[in-house]
Design an enzyme around this catalytic site. Structure first.
Site, PDB file in Angstrom:
ATOM      1  N   THR A  73      -1.906 -22.279  23.012  1.00  0.00           N
ATOM      2  CA  THR A  73      -1.416 -22.636  24.341  1.00  0.00           C
ATOM      3  C   THR A  73       0.110 -22.582  24.407  1.00  0.00           C
ATOM      4  O   THR A  73       0.681 -22.146  25.418  1.00  0.00           O
ATOM      5  CB  THR A  73      -1.921 -24.033  24.744  1.00  0.00           C
ATOM      6  OG1 THR A  73      -3.348 -24.019  24.771  1.00  0.00           O
ATOM      7  CG2 THR A  73      -1.392 -24.441  26.105  1.00  0.00           C
TER       8      THR A  73
ATOM      9  N   SER B  72      17.467  -6.534 -17.037  1.00  0.00           N
ATOM     10  CA  SER B  72      17.578  -7.767 -17.807  1.00  0.00           C
ATOM     11  C   SER B  72      19.007  -8.281 -17.813  1.00  0.00           C
ATOM     12  O   SER B  72      19.963  -7.505 -17.790  1.00  0.00           O
ATOM     13  CB  SER B  72      17.116  -7.537 -19.247  1.00  0.00           C
ATOM     14  OG  SER B  72      17.323  -8.676 -20.043  1.00  0.00           O
ATOM     15  N   SER B  73      19.120  -9.606 -17.877  1.00  0.00           N
ATOM     16  CA  SER B  73      20.440 -10.226 -18.002  1.00  0.00           C
ATOM     17  C   SER B  73      20.830 -10.398 -19.465  1.00  0.00           C
ATOM     18  O   SER B  73      21.944 -10.816 -19.761  1.00  0.00           O
ATOM     19  CB  SER B  73      20.426 -11.602 -17.317  1.00  0.00           C
ATOM     20  OG  SER B  73      19.458 -12.441 -17.936  1.00  0.00           O
TER      21      SER B  73
ATOM     22  N   THR C 208     -10.720   4.269 -20.678  1.00  0.00           N
ATOM     23  CA  THR C 208     -11.626   3.248 -20.171  1.00  0.00           C
ATOM     24  C   THR C 208     -11.561   2.066 -21.123  1.00  0.00           C
ATOM     25  O   THR C 208     -11.426   2.235 -22.334  1.00  0.00           O
ATOM     26  CB  THR C 208     -13.076   3.771 -20.097  1.00  0.00           C
ATOM     27  OG1 THR C 208     -13.483   4.211 -21.408  1.00  0.00           O
ATOM     28  CG2 THR C 208     -13.178   4.945 -19.127  1.00  0.00           C
ATOM     29  N   HIS C 209     -11.607   0.849 -20.560  1.00  0.00           N
ATOM     30  CA  HIS C 209     -11.433  -0.373 -21.358  1.00  0.00           C
ATOM     31  C   HIS C 209     -10.075  -0.381 -22.066  1.00  0.00           C
ATOM     32  O   HIS C 209      -9.916  -1.011 -23.120  1.00  0.00           O
ATOM     33  CB  HIS C 209     -12.548  -0.524 -22.397  1.00  0.00           C
ATOM     34  CG  HIS C 209     -13.921  -0.487 -21.814  1.00  0.00           C
ATOM     35  ND1 HIS C 209     -14.587  -1.608 -21.401  1.00  0.00           N
ATOM     36  CD2 HIS C 209     -14.750   0.562 -21.562  1.00  0.00           C
ATOM     37  CE1 HIS C 209     -15.779  -1.269 -20.930  1.00  0.00           C
ATOM     38  NE2 HIS C 209     -15.897   0.044 -21.008  1.00  0.00           N
TER      39      HIS C 209
ATOM     40  N   SER D  36      -7.031 -18.348  31.093  1.00  0.00           N
ATOM     41  CA  SER D  36      -6.875 -19.508  30.221  1.00  0.00           C
ATOM     42  C   SER D  36      -6.205 -18.997  28.962  1.00  0.00           C
ATOM     43  O   SER D  36      -6.255 -17.794  28.670  1.00  0.00           O
ATOM     44  CB  SER D  36      -8.248 -20.102  29.890  1.00  0.00           C
ATOM     45  OG  SER D  36      -8.184 -20.955  28.760  1.00  0.00           O
ATOM     46  N   THR D  37      -5.591 -19.893  28.205  1.00  0.00           N
ATOM     47  CA  THR D  37      -5.126 -19.486  26.878  1.00  0.00           C
ATOM     48  C   THR D  37      -6.268 -18.876  26.083  1.00  0.00           C
ATOM     49  O   THR D  37      -6.073 -17.953  25.281  1.00  0.00           O
ATOM     50  CB  THR D  37      -4.551 -20.700  26.118  1.00  0.00           C
ATOM     51  OG1 THR D  37      -3.355 -21.134  26.767  1.00  0.00           O
ATOM     52  CG2 THR D  37      -4.233 -20.352  24.668  1.00  0.00           C
ATOM     53  N   ASN D  38      -7.493 -19.342  26.356  1.00  0.00           N
ATOM     54  CA  ASN D  38      -8.642 -18.950  25.548  1.00  0.00           C
ATOM     55  C   ASN D  38      -9.123 -17.528  25.766  1.00  0.00           C
ATOM     56  O   ASN D  38      -9.976 -17.039  25.019  1.00  0.00           O
ATOM     57  CB  ASN D  38      -9.793 -19.931  25.777  1.00  0.00           C
ATOM     58  CG  ASN D  38      -9.394 -21.347  25.456  1.00  0.00           C
ATOM     59  OD1 ASN D  38      -8.354 -21.591  24.854  1.00  0.00           O
ATOM     60  ND2 ASN D  38     -10.216 -22.304  25.856  1.00  0.00           N
TER      61      ASN D  38
ATOM     62  N   LYS E  59      17.702  -2.079 -20.451  1.00  0.00           N
ATOM     63  CA  LYS E  59      16.325  -2.269 -20.003  1.00  0.00           C
ATOM     64  C   LYS E  59      16.216  -2.031 -18.497  1.00  0.00           C
ATOM     65  O   LYS E  59      17.009  -2.547 -17.702  1.00  0.00           O
ATOM     66  CB  LYS E  59      15.850  -3.687 -20.334  1.00  0.00           C
ATOM     67  CG  LYS E  59      14.353  -3.902 -20.177  1.00  0.00           C
ATOM     68  CD  LYS E  59      13.971  -5.251 -20.801  1.00  0.00           C
ATOM     69  CE  LYS E  59      12.462  -5.451 -20.822  1.00  0.00           C
ATOM     70  NZ  LYS E  59      11.934  -5.676 -19.482  1.00  0.00           N
TER      71      LYS E  59
END
Length: 462
Positions: free
Chosen positions: A100, A317-318, A186-187, A139-141, A323
């Site tokens: 609403t 990386s810091s 696979t796997h 209506s809002t609905n 990297k």
């Protein structure tokens, strides 16, 4: 400067320059939840304006709205659709009241824009009322969920355009890497060879399925309940308004909207939202899996698979010099997690409907529009900053195939499974290649072995 507006609760001070009114001000006072405003989703505001345009035109057509007022409302809607007044929609996306506050925010802004064009001051609602004129027969609905559905369709257009471009990028890489032979797994264990291009083509193919899925789900949003008003009975809507409004919305948007067969059912049914959110979740699952694969294939450079190179985008990386991390794939993963979480919110909200209305539509709206926006941005970022710049380490991929124990599978039809297993075990124990062991043991002549281990045979190409 302030102006005074009134509602059933009492008087409220509204900024004098604001185009919104008392109901929006109440929402601003009441809902400090997400910090995400309605104007964060401009296509949704545009969608609501289209709904109000269609409603005004339909009310004018059935003879219950003065033409001058209708025309002023329609022109106000067009100004909003063109991108104006965006800051006049400051309500929080998460709100009580089944939408609403959003509906009235739109009604108030349209009314005040119309009033100015008619030569009146903001708030002089006796000349153009947010309730009696802009919200007439609504209506809002019915107005809010219809606006949400149109908003979904607008955002889906952006999403599917980004998805199609991503699919095209995967196809392009598939063609580029069509001669690069590598190992399938696979796997997470060596399996049998395939071309690297086939991996990229498979990603394109799986995303093409999701393109169809999200479009099919979005099509469910073409069924609307305008004219249902509060519970679906059409109370306070003029005869013929429902059909006229649906037809007008279809005409001005170019979309094939249709009136629901049962307006009572449609008013409480959020199934289209659950379906669309579910389709986005499925896309997110596929997209995240692809990013997992990309990170695995690019792992290394010395101690990973290192079959492909992702474009370096920033220092990784810091503490570790040199990297570079797969940050684009990682941010896409995280985006997908958010979309998956949003889908759970939509699912729970869909279940939470009661009797003739689902009051949880605002969180569904917020979740869906956020997911569509995030996915669109993530797919564009992934394509531009990652996929289009991927290169293959062709020689390394070839070495993986030649040195793999997995190619022993190709010997099964010639020497049997048990003999092939024994070869594989010896190769693993000795460190020798399958190829060298076959020749060393005189199991097959070199000419036949070369034919068996040729790319054409290993890759199943006829």
């Amino acid at each position: 400067m302030k102006r005074t507006e009134r509602d059933l609760i009492g008087e409220v001070q509204v900024p004098a320059e604001a185009y919104y009114g008392v109901h929006t001000q109440r929402a601003l006072d009441n809902f400090h939840i997400s910090g995400i405003k309605i104007n964060s989703f401009p296509e949704f505001i545009k969608a609501m304006a289209y709904v109000k345009w269609a409603a005004a035109a339909a009310n004018r057509k059935v003879g219950i709205l003065d033409s001058d007022i209708a025309n002023a409302i329609i022109e106000a809607c067009k100004k909003i659709i063109a991108g104006g007044y965006i800051n006049e929609f400051p309500s929080d996306m998460l709100q009580g009241g089944a939408g609403t506050s959003t509906n009235m925010n739109v009604n108030e802004v349209i009314a005040n824009i119309a009033l100015e064009s008619m030569g009146f001051q903001k708030g002089e609602y006796q000349h153009c009322s947010p309730y009696d004129h802009v919200n007439l027969s609504q209506s809002t609905n019915d107005a809010y969920p219809t606006g949400v559905k149109l908003g979904v369709l607008f955002y889906n257009k952006h999403l599917t355009e980004a998805l199609q471009k991503l699919i095209d990028a995967f196809h392009a890489k598939g063609r580029e890497f069509s001669k690069v032979m590598t190992m399938g797994r696979t796997h997470l264990q060596d399996a049998v060879p395939l071309r690297l291009g086939q991996t990229f083509e498979a990603w394109a193919a799986t995303l093409e399925k999701e393109l169809k899925s999200v479009n099919n789900a979005a099509d469910q949003c073409l069924e609307i309940n305008m004219g249902a008003t509060a519970v679906g009975t059409g109370l306070n809507a003029a005869p013929g308004y429902d059909k006229a409004c649906t037809e007008m919305l279809a005409e001005i948007t170019g979309l094939k909207f249709r009136e629901a067969d049962n307006l009572v059912e449609a008013t409480s049914n959020t199934g289209s939202f659950v379906a669309y959110s579910g389709a986005m979740k499925q896309l997110a699952v596929k997209l995240s899996k692809i990013c997992n694969d990309l990170r695995l294939l690019a792992s290394g450079p010395r101690c990973g698979l290192f079959e492909i190179n992702l474009p370096p985008r920033q220092a990784g990386s810091s503490i570790m010099p040199g990297k570079v991390n797969p940050v684009i794939a990682e941010v896409t993963n995280q985006t997908c997690f958010r979309v998956i979480g949003n889908d759970l919110a939509v699912t729970l909200a869909g279940e939470a409907g009661q009797l003739q209305l689902n009051v949880m539509e605002p969180v569904m709206t917020y979740s869906m529009l956020e997911s569509a926006t995030l996915l669109t941005n993530a797919m564009t970022t992934l394509r531009v900053n990652c996929i289009e710049g991927i290169t293959a380490n062709e020689e390394h991929c070839k070495e993986l195939v030649v040195g793999s124990v997995g190619i022993v599978t190709a010997l099964n039809p010639h020497i049997g499974y048990n003999n092939s297993t024994a070869l594989a075990q010896e190769a693993l124990a000795s460190g020798k290649s399958i190829y060298d062991l076959v020749l060393e043991k005189n199991i097959l002549p070199k000419e036949q072995l070369d034919k068996i281990f040729s790319p054409e045979n290993l890759l199943g190409e006829k």
